[in-house]
Motif scaffolding. Structure first.
Motif, PDB file in Angstrom:
ATOM      1  N   ARG A 119      -5.093  12.671  -3.143  1.00  0.00           N
ATOM      2  CA  ARG A 119      -5.680  13.144  -4.397  1.00  0.00           C
ATOM      3  C   ARG A 119      -4.673  13.922  -5.221  1.00  0.00           C
ATOM      4  O   ARG A 119      -4.906  14.199  -6.398  1.00  0.00           O
ATOM      5  CB  ARG A 119      -6.907  14.000  -4.120  1.00  0.00           C
ATOM      6  N   GLY A 120      -3.547  14.279  -4.631  1.00  0.00           N
ATOM      7  CA  GLY A 120      -2.521  15.005  -5.360  1.00  0.00           C
ATOM      8  C   GLY A 120      -1.567  14.115  -6.140  1.00  0.00           C
ATOM      9  O   GLY A 120      -0.731  14.616  -6.893  1.00  0.00           O
ATOM     10  N   MET A 121      -1.698  12.808  -5.966  1.00  0.00           N
ATOM     11  CA  MET A 121      -0.801  11.894  -6.661  1.00  0.00           C
ATOM     12  C   MET A 121      -1.211  11.761  -8.123  1.00  0.00           C
ATOM     13  O   MET A 121      -2.393  11.758  -8.460  1.00  0.00           O
ATOM     14  CB  MET A 121      -0.817  10.527  -5.982  1.00  0.00           C
ATOM     15  N   GLU A 122      -0.214  11.653  -8.999  1.00  0.00           N
ATOM     16  CA  GLU A 122      -0.479  11.648 -10.442  1.00  0.00           C
ATOM     17  C   GLU A 122      -0.594  10.249 -11.035  1.00  0.00           C
ATOM     18  O   GLU A 122      -1.309  10.059 -12.021  1.00  0.00           O
ATOM     19  CB  GLU A 122       0.638  12.408 -11.156  1.00  0.00           C
ATOM     20  N   TYR A 123       0.117   9.305 -10.483  1.00  0.00           N
ATOM     21  CA  TYR A 123       0.130   7.955 -11.036  1.00  0.00           C
ATOM     22  C   TYR A 123      -0.102   6.952  -9.913  1.00  0.00           C
ATOM     23  O   TYR A 123       0.452   7.089  -8.815  1.00  0.00           O
ATOM     24  CB  TYR A 123       1.471   7.669 -11.716  1.00  0.00           C
ATOM     25  N   TRP A 124      -0.905   5.938 -10.229  1.00  0.00           N
ATOM     26  CA  TRP A 124      -1.271   4.930  -9.240  1.00  0.00           C
ATOM     27  C   TRP A 124      -1.075   3.535  -9.806  1.00  0.00           C
ATOM     28  O   TRP A 124      -1.318   3.291 -10.992  1.00  0.00           O
ATOM     29  CB  TRP A 124      -2.734   5.072  -8.839  1.00  0.00           C
ATOM     30  N   GLY A 125      -0.645   2.616  -8.927  1.00  0.00           N
ATOM     31  CA  GLY A 125      -0.681   1.215  -9.280  1.00  0.00           C
ATOM     32  C   GLY A 125      -2.069   0.657  -9.023  1.00  0.00           C
ATOM     33  O   GLY A 125      -2.967   1.368  -8.538  1.00  0.00           O
ATOM     34  N   LYS A 126      -2.251  -0.624  -9.295  1.00  0.00           N
ATOM     35  CA  LYS A 126      -3.564  -1.257  -9.145  1.00  0.00           C
ATOM     36  C   LYS A 126      -3.776  -1.841  -7.764  1.00  0.00           C
ATOM     37  O   LYS A 126      -4.896  -2.229  -7.428  1.00  0.00           O
ATOM     38  CB  LYS A 126      -3.753  -2.324 -10.221  1.00  0.00           C
ATOM     39  N   GLY A 127      -2.716  -1.919  -6.985  1.00  0.00           N
ATOM     40  CA  GLY A 127      -2.852  -2.354  -5.612  1.00  0.00           C
ATOM     41  C   GLY A 127      -2.541  -3.819  -5.387  1.00  0.00           C
ATOM     42  O   GLY A 127      -2.595  -4.631  -6.305  1.00  0.00           O
ATOM     43  N   THR A 128      -2.226  -4.134  -4.127  1.00  0.00           N
ATOM     44  CA  THR A 128      -2.004  -5.508  -3.707  1.00  0.00           C
ATOM     45  C   THR A 128      -2.644  -5.684  -2.342  1.00  0.00           C
ATOM     46  O   THR A 128      -2.536  -4.817  -1.474  1.00  0.00           O
ATOM     47  CB  THR A 128      -0.493  -5.837  -3.684  1.00  0.00           C
ATOM     48  N   LEU A 129      -3.325  -6.809  -2.157  1.00  0.00           N
ATOM     49  CA  LEU A 129      -4.102  -7.035  -0.943  1.00  0.00           C
ATOM     50  C   LEU A 129      -3.224  -7.612   0.159  1.00  0.00           C
ATOM     51  O   LEU A 129      -2.514  -8.592  -0.045  1.00  0.00           O
ATOM     52  CB  LEU A 129      -5.260  -7.984  -1.232  1.00  0.00           C
ATOM     53  N   VAL A 130      -3.315  -6.993   1.323  1.00  0.00           N
ATOM     54  CA  VAL A 130      -2.656  -7.498   2.528  1.00  0.00           C
ATOM     55  C   VAL A 130      -3.736  -7.864   3.532  1.00  0.00           C
ATOM     56  O   VAL A 130      -4.576  -7.021   3.879  1.00  0.00           O
ATOM     57  CB  VAL A 130      -1.709  -6.441   3.129  1.00  0.00           C
ATOM     58  N   THR A 131      -3.701  -9.105   3.989  1.00  0.00           N
ATOM     59  CA  THR A 131      -4.665  -9.576   4.975  1.00  0.00           C
ATOM     60  C   THR A 131      -3.908 -10.069   6.197  1.00  0.00           C
ATOM     61  O   THR A 131      -3.039 -10.943   6.085  1.00  0.00           O
ATOM     62  CB  THR A 131      -5.529 -10.715   4.413  1.00  0.00           C
ATOM     63  N   VAL A 132      -4.225  -9.484   7.337  1.00  0.00           N
ATOM     64  CA  VAL A 132      -3.575  -9.879   8.588  1.00  0.00           C
ATOM     65  C   VAL A 132      -4.617 -10.582   9.450  1.00  0.00           C
ATOM     66  O   VAL A 132      -5.559  -9.965   9.945  1.00  0.00           O
ATOM     67  CB  VAL A 132      -3.002  -8.666   9.331  1.00  0.00           C
ATOM     68  N   SER A 133      -4.451 -11.876   9.603  1.00  0.00           N
ATOM     69  CA  SER A 133      -5.451 -12.664  10.304  1.00  0.00           C
ATOM     70  C   SER A 133      -4.828 -13.957  10.802  1.00  0.00           C
ATOM     71  O   SER A 133      -3.918 -14.506  10.178  1.00  0.00           O
ATOM     72  CB  SER A 133      -6.627 -12.975   9.379  1.00  0.00           C
ATOM     73  N   SER A 134      -5.353 -14.445  11.932  1.00  0.00           N
ATOM     74  CA  SER A 134      -4.897 -15.725  12.447  1.00  0.00           C
ATOM     75  C   SER A 134      -5.816 -16.843  11.958  1.00  0.00           C
ATOM     76  O   SER A 134      -5.596 -18.016  12.282  1.00  0.00           O
ATOM     77  CB  SER A 134      -4.858 -15.693  13.972  1.00  0.00           C
TER      78      SER A 134
END
Length: 132
Positions: free
Chosen positions: A117-132
């Motif tokens: 919560r102390g971070m000032e700037y955020w990206g929108k994110g990227t999804l990582v899926t680990v699955s077989s």
């Protein structure tokens, strides 16, 4: 205006590797603290790899929680104004949306990771899926 843009997410099998990138504009990443955070469905956002701002030397402090220590590595390319997250030995429990975030005031790498919560700037994110 500060913008952080993540890339590099995708589907990977257990044991595989991915490298995430966080490209910045409007801020010099060398001068700010950076954190990689992740959030899985139904869970709180958690810091997984964090790096402090430069103190004028080439040394940066880094912090990794036990859940990723030895598997994840954060690094900074000042020429490209980009921060990377190298993820090896991926596990299904690493599945989440990964975000990079920046904070301009001087804090330790550990403080960055444990206080999202102390971070000032955020990206929108990227999804990582680990699955077989």
């Amino acid at each position: 205006q500060v913008q952080l843009v993540e890339s590099g997410g995708g589907l990977v099998q257990p044991g595989g590797s991915l490298r995430l990138s966080c490209a910045a504009s409007g801020v010099t990443l060398n001068d700010v603290g950076i954190g990689w955070f992740r959030q899985a469905p139904g869970k709180e956002r958690e810091g997984v790899s964090c790096i402090s701002s430069s103190d004028g030397s080439t040394y940066y402090a880094t912090y990794y929680p036990d859940s990723v220590k030895g598997r994840f590595t954060i690094s900074r390319d000042n020429a490209k104004n980009t921060v990377y997250l190298q993820m090896n030995g991926l596990k299904p429990e690493d599945t989440a949306v990964y975000y990079c975030a920046a904070v301009t005031f001087k804090v330790s790498a550990q403080a960055i990771c444990v206080t999202p919560r102390g971070m000032e700037y955020w990206g929108k994110g990227t999804l990582v899926t680990v699955s077989s």
